[in-house]
Design a protein around this motif. Structure first.
Motif, short mmCIF file in Angstrom:
data_model
loop_
_atom_site.label_atom_id
_atom_site.label_comp_id
_atom_site.label_asym_id
_atom_site.label_seq_id
_atom_site.Cartn_x
_atom_site.Cartn_y
_atom_site.Cartn_z
N GLN A 143 0.83 -1.21 0.00
CA GLN A 143 0.00 0.00 0.00
C GLN A 143 0.87 1.26 0.00
O GLN A 143 0.57 2.23 -0.71
N ARG A 144 1.92 1.27 0.81
CA ARG A 144 2.81 2.44 0.87
C ARG A 144 3.50 2.67 -0.47
O ARG A 144 3.58 3.80 -0.94
N LEU A 145 3.99 1.61 -1.08
CA LEU A 145 4.68 1.73 -2.36
C LEU A 145 3.74 2.31 -3.42
O LEU A 145 4.09 3.27 -4.11
N LYS A 146 2.57 1.76 -3.50
CA LYS A 146 1.60 2.23 -4.50
C LYS A 146 1.19 3.68 -4.22
O LYS A 146 1.11 4.50 -5.14
N ALA A 147 0.94 4.01 -2.96
CA ALA A 147 0.52 5.37 -2.61
C ALA A 147 1.63 6.38 -2.92
O ALA A 147 1.36 7.45 -3.47
N GLU A 148 2.87 6.05 -2.58
CA GLU A 148 3.99 6.95 -2.85
C GLU A 148 4.18 7.12 -4.36
O GLU A 148 4.44 8.22 -4.83
N ARG A 149 4.05 6.04 -5.11
CA ARG A 149 4.19 6.12 -6.57
C ARG A 149 3.10 6.98 -7.18
O ARG A 149 3.36 7.88 -7.98
N GLN B 1 1.24 9.25 -5.67
CA GLN B 1 1.36 10.62 -5.18
C GLN B 1 2.28 11.44 -6.10
O GLN B 1 2.08 12.62 -6.31
N ARG B 2 3.26 10.76 -6.67
CA ARG B 2 4.20 11.43 -7.56
C ARG B 2 3.69 11.46 -9.01
O ARG B 2 4.31 12.07 -9.86
N GLY B 3 2.58 10.75 -9.25
CA GLY B 3 2.03 10.68 -10.60
C GLY B 3 2.86 9.80 -11.52
O GLY B 3 2.85 9.97 -12.73
N TRP B 4 3.58 8.84 -10.94
CA TRP B 4 4.46 7.97 -11.70
C TRP B 4 3.75 6.69 -12.12
O TRP B 4 3.01 6.08 -11.33
N SER B 5 4.02 6.24 -13.30
CA SER B 5 3.56 4.94 -13.76
C SER B 5 4.52 3.88 -13.21
O SER B 5 5.60 4.21 -12.69
N LEU C 54 13.89 1.20 -4.30
CA LEU C 54 12.61 1.87 -4.56
C LEU C 54 12.50 3.15 -3.74
O LEU C 54 12.09 4.20 -4.25
N ALA C 55 12.86 3.07 -2.46
CA ALA C 55 12.80 4.26 -1.58
C ALA C 55 13.73 5.35 -2.10
O ALA C 55 13.35 6.52 -2.17
N ASN C 56 14.95 4.96 -2.49
CA ASN C 56 15.91 5.93 -3.02
C ASN C 56 15.36 6.64 -4.24
O ASN C 56 15.49 7.86 -4.38
N ALA C 57 14.73 5.89 -5.13
CA ALA C 57 14.19 6.47 -6.37
C ALA C 57 13.11 7.50 -6.05
O ALA C 57 12.95 8.49 -6.77
N MET C 58 12.37 7.28 -4.97
CA MET C 58 11.28 8.19 -4.60
C MET C 58 11.73 9.29 -3.65
O MET C 58 10.94 10.15 -3.27
N GLY C 59 12.99 9.24 -3.23
CA GLY C 59 13.51 10.28 -2.35
C GLY C 59 12.99 10.20 -0.93
O GLY C 59 12.85 11.22 -0.26
N ILE C 60 12.70 8.97 -0.47
CA ILE C 60 12.24 8.77 0.90
C ILE C 60 13.13 7.73 1.58
O ILE C 60 13.83 6.98 0.91
#
Length: 184
Positions: free
Chosen positions: A7-13, A15-19, A52-58
């Protein structure tokens, strides 16, 4: 825990508008694997979650554990969330989360004998950490330097740089990591 990470991964993705493709490109994790994690078909490893976290900056903790609105002064053991890496048996427990950017968080880790985890570098975050070994032994590799640790030793690390943690001993290595995360 797998449901929460999914859920966190999908929500963070989202939120950024990323596919899925965009996150895959940024993280160097396949689109198929990201989809499997979000659908709870696959259990990710610590290294994969770090990418994955690094790519999203978290931070890794921010991806794994949703921060609740809390101002509690005590973090009760029963309420601390724990996650185990399926590949190594590495167990990570969020003792005290960072409530806002720049706060410190405390993570308790158990690393089984012979286990080794190699974390990739993060370009999006600046993560300073101190690792306090409580039990067992560890071998840290960071910036070309080998740092053997025994109980009571404390090492300062730039955790946003590529580093490896290895337990060469015959017993579980137990350690605390105090982390401060800032934008790069």
């Amino acid at each position: 825990m797998a449901e929460q990470i999914a859920q966190r991964l999908k929500a963070e993705r989202k939120q950024r508008g990323w596919s899925l493709d965009e996150l895959a490109e940024r993280s160097r994790v396949s689109r198929a694997m990201i989809s499997k994690i979000e659908r709870q078909v696959s259990t990710p490893t610590a290294v994969l979650l770090a990418r994955l976290a690094n790519a999203m900056g978290i931070s890794l903790s921010a991806l794994m554990f949703e921060a609740g609105p809390t101002q509690q002064t005590v973090s009760r053991l029963a309420e601390q969330r724990e996650w185990t890496d399926p590949a190594t048996g590495y167990t990570r427990r969020l003792v005290s989360p960072a409530l806002r950017q720049g706060d410190a968080e405390i993570v308790a880790v158990n690393l089984p004998p012979g286990a080794r985890i190699s974390f990739p570098a993060s370009g999006a975050l600046c993560i300073d950490g101190q690792l306090l070994l409580q039990q067992g032994q560890l071998q840290l590799s960071a910036g070309g330097e080998q740092l053997p640790l025994k109980p009571g030793d404390c090492a300062r690390l730039a955790l946003h740089l590529a580093h490896e943690i290895y337990n060469p001993g015959a017993e579980v290595a137990r350690y605390l990591v105090v982390i401060r995360v800032n934008s790069a």
